[in-house]
Each structure stands twice: as C-alpha cells, then as structure tokens.
Write an enzyme that holds these catalytic residues in place. Structure first.
Site, PDB file in Angstrom:
ATOM      1  N   LYS A 157      33.271  47.008   1.942  1.00 36.07           N
ATOM      2  CA  LYS A 157      34.145  46.562   0.867  1.00 36.07           C
ATOM      3  C   LYS A 157      35.582  47.045   1.102  1.00 36.07           C
ATOM      4  O   LYS A 157      35.834  47.991   1.854  1.00 36.07           O
ATOM      5  CB  LYS A 157      33.617  47.077  -0.481  1.00 36.07           C
ATOM      6  CG  LYS A 157      32.255  46.498  -0.882  1.00 36.07           C
ATOM      7  CD  LYS A 157      32.339  45.055  -1.317  1.00 36.07           C
ATOM      8  CE  LYS A 157      30.985  44.411  -1.559  1.00 36.07           C
ATOM      9  NZ  LYS A 157      30.322  44.870  -2.773  1.00 36.07           N
TER      10      LYS A 157
ATOM     11  N   ARG B 213      22.235  47.939   0.395  1.00 38.86           N
ATOM     12  CA  ARG B 213      22.521  46.609   0.943  1.00 38.86           C
ATOM     13  C   ARG B 213      23.648  46.767   1.956  1.00 38.86           C
ATOM     14  O   ARG B 213      24.776  47.117   1.602  1.00 38.86           O
ATOM     15  CB  ARG B 213      22.916  45.652  -0.175  1.00 38.86           C
ATOM     16  CG  ARG B 213      23.096  44.204   0.263  1.00 38.86           C
ATOM     17  CD  ARG B 213      23.411  43.308  -0.926  1.00 38.86           C
ATOM     18  NE  ARG B 213      23.531  41.915  -0.529  1.00 38.86           N
ATOM     19  CZ  ARG B 213      24.670  41.339  -0.121  1.00 38.86           C
ATOM     20  NH1 ARG B 213      25.782  42.066  -0.060  1.00 38.86           N
ATOM     21  NH2 ARG B 213      24.697  40.071   0.231  1.00 38.86           N
TER      22      ARG B 213
END
Length: 339
Positions: free
Chosen positions: A280, A315
C-alpha cells in the site's frame, strides 16, 4: 457508555499465571486497553473483562475454507486486471494468471484471492459480465489443473461470486462489506460459504477524497460490528465470517497507522481477522520505496506486526518472501521459549 476492549497481545515465553489465550491462537494477554468515545484509554487486568467480551476474545476461531485458524495463514493476491496498482496487469492474461497462482501455492499460500475488478483509488467500476469473464474461467482452469489450494473470489457482485463458486471458489471476499450488492450475503448464506467483510469509506472513485473519522479505530469497529450482525441475520454464522479493517480504503496514512497500532481490538468481534496492507502507498511513503515489488520489505514488516497482534490471515502479494519471514518469526517468537 460504549466500551471496546483491546487485548495487549504477547508472545513472550514467560507467560504469567492466569494469562488468557487470544482467539485460540499463538498470542496471550493478561491486560486489556479499554477504549471509549467519552473517556481516555485505560488499562485493566484481563481478569476484569466482562464475561461476554472475554468469551469473544478467547474463543478459538473455527476453520475458514478448510484453513485452521491456530496459526497465521497467507492469502496470495491474484489480480486478473489490466490496471492493478501494484503489479500493473502482469497477470491479466489467463495463462499468466494460472502460472502465478501455481507459483504462489508452491511458495506457501494457504489460499489464493482472485479479483477481476481493480479497487485501487480512482478505479472505475466494471460490468459484472466482464469481471466474471476475467475470473471464473481462470478459477475453473486452476481446478482442472489440479490446484487444491482454497480459492477466494474478491468481488462485490453476486453474479460474479456465483460463477466463481461454480468454477471452484471457496470464499467470498467483499471490499464493500456486503453493502454494494444487497443480494450477495443471501447467496453466500444459501451456499454455505465463508465470507470476508471489509471496511471502506465511500467507493474506489471517492474513498481517498479527504476521508474523515470521529475515531478511526472505533468507527471502523462499529461498521464491522454492524456488518457482522447483518451477515448473521442473513444466515451466515459468525464462525464463517472474517473481518478486515480495510487498510488504505478511505484512510489517510495517519488512519492506517492508528488501525495498525490497535489491530487486536478487532478480535472483540469474535471473528477471524484479515490484514491486507501489502504494497500500500503508506508503506512506500514511510519506507521510502517505489511502487510495486520495492515495497516488499515494508509489507513484511507490517505483516509481522499484525501477526504479533494475533491476526489470522495476511493478504499479500509476495508470498514466498512473507512465508520465509513468517517462518523465522514463528521460530523465534512462538517456538523459542525452550530452555
């Protein structure tokens, strides 16, 4: 006054008498941070927890899609999109997607998460038919080729989920928390499927336009609590629900860091917890790393911080690297208590 209970998760080999096991997993706690909107945080002994809160925090989580929740599990990301924020469509072609799925399974993925619609900030919604065309044939081909690893379908839409499950998917992972398509939860209940409900503020087109919260940790908790209640009411047992605080979805860097610092509070929902922070933007910003694979090191650091708070599912894009780091972390933190 609503109160929220965050267990102070520990893995130290010197476990005090009376310490409680968090969610039947690999961490323990003997203190709890009490959070509320009306008073400053305070610490209490775990023994002082209300009975209901203690039961939700301590109850072992049941297996999800065949995966026992007594150890951290890796969800490998398979983006079958031409415009993913992290891999630039590298696995958009069906052959490339299948090869990447096999590689992730061989590298130690416990489940493969297949998505056909980009939900990066600013991404446009695509038609269900196109999303289904991207995902279902690849899942079917993975099963025909003998891949036995559990598969999740990352979608907000019932028709896409149904086609994926018919092709061999085992779990539905909805970034909207089952708010986008009001028929999806009912389908999952009828099909007996486990689900993952994620928090987001807004949609991919709007979510990063000045996101705001009163208290991001408690606001996200309340959203997920409401969604869990709605899913249970729809016929999905709490034991088959995974919750995801949605790092990066309608959140600033400060919001992301606040959620990561208090991740263990989400065990209070009585569900397995998923952390999806891989690659991210905040990892690149703080870690001074370019987009894509250069963010693997920071992604692993955040993943291990989540595991230290008892997060059951990670994840990730970089399965092999994360598996290697996780093996070392477990050997030292969980298995290193011998004398």
């Amino acid at each position: 006054m609503s109160q929220y209970y965050r267990p102070i998760a520990q893995t130290d080999p010197h476990r005090p008498e009376g310490a409680m096991t968090l969610a039947g997993g690999w961490t323990w706690f003997d203190r709890v941070e009490v959070l509320s909107r009306e008073a400053p945080p305070r610490l209490i002994p775990a023994a002082d927890l209300p009975d209901g809160a203690r039961a939700r925090l301590c109850a072992p989580r049941e297996a999800i899609a065949g995966m026992a929740m007594d150890a951290p599990r890796l969800m490998g990301i398979l983006n079958i999109t031409p415009d993913s924020f992290s891999d630039g469509g590298a696995h958009f072609a069906p052959d490339a997607a299948q090869a990447h799925a096999r590689a992730m399974a061989e590298a130690g993925a416990d489940i493969i998460d297949v998505g056909g619609e980009s939900t990066r900030p600013g991404a446009d919604e695509i038609a269900p038919d196109e999303e289904q065309r991207r995902t279902a044939p690849v899942i079917a081909a993975m099963r025909v080729a003998g891949l036995r690893t559990p598969i999740s379908i990352d979608t907000r839409k019932r028709t896409v989920a149904q086609a994926a499950v018919d092709a061999g998917a085992d779990l539905v992972n909805d970034v909207s928390g089952f708010t986008f398509d009001e028929t999806l939860a009912g389908y999952c209940a009828e099909a007996g499927l486990p689900v993952c409900a994620m928090h987001t503020q807004g949609n991919p087109q709007t979510m990063q336009r000045d996101p705001r919260y009163g208290d991001v940790v408690l606001d996200v908790y309340d959203f997920l609590a409401d969604r869990v209640a709605a899913l249970v009411a729809a016929g999905i047992p709490r034991a088959r629900i995974v919750v995801d605080p949605g790092i990066g979805f309608g959140k600033t860097q400060a919001h992301n860091l606040a959620l990561l610092a208090r991740l263990s509070v989400f065990h209070g929902l009585g569900c397995a917890v998923l952390l999806g922070a891989s690659r991210k933007r905040f990892i690149g910003d703080i870690g001074e790393a370019a987009p894509g694979a250069a963010r693997v090191h920071g992604s692993i650091a955040v993943a291990l911080a989540g595991v230290a708070q008892g997060v059951q599912i990670l994840r990730v894009h970089d399965v092999g690297e994360t598996r290697s780091a996780l093996n070392l972390w477990q050997a030292v933190e969980v298995g290193g208590g011998g004398h």
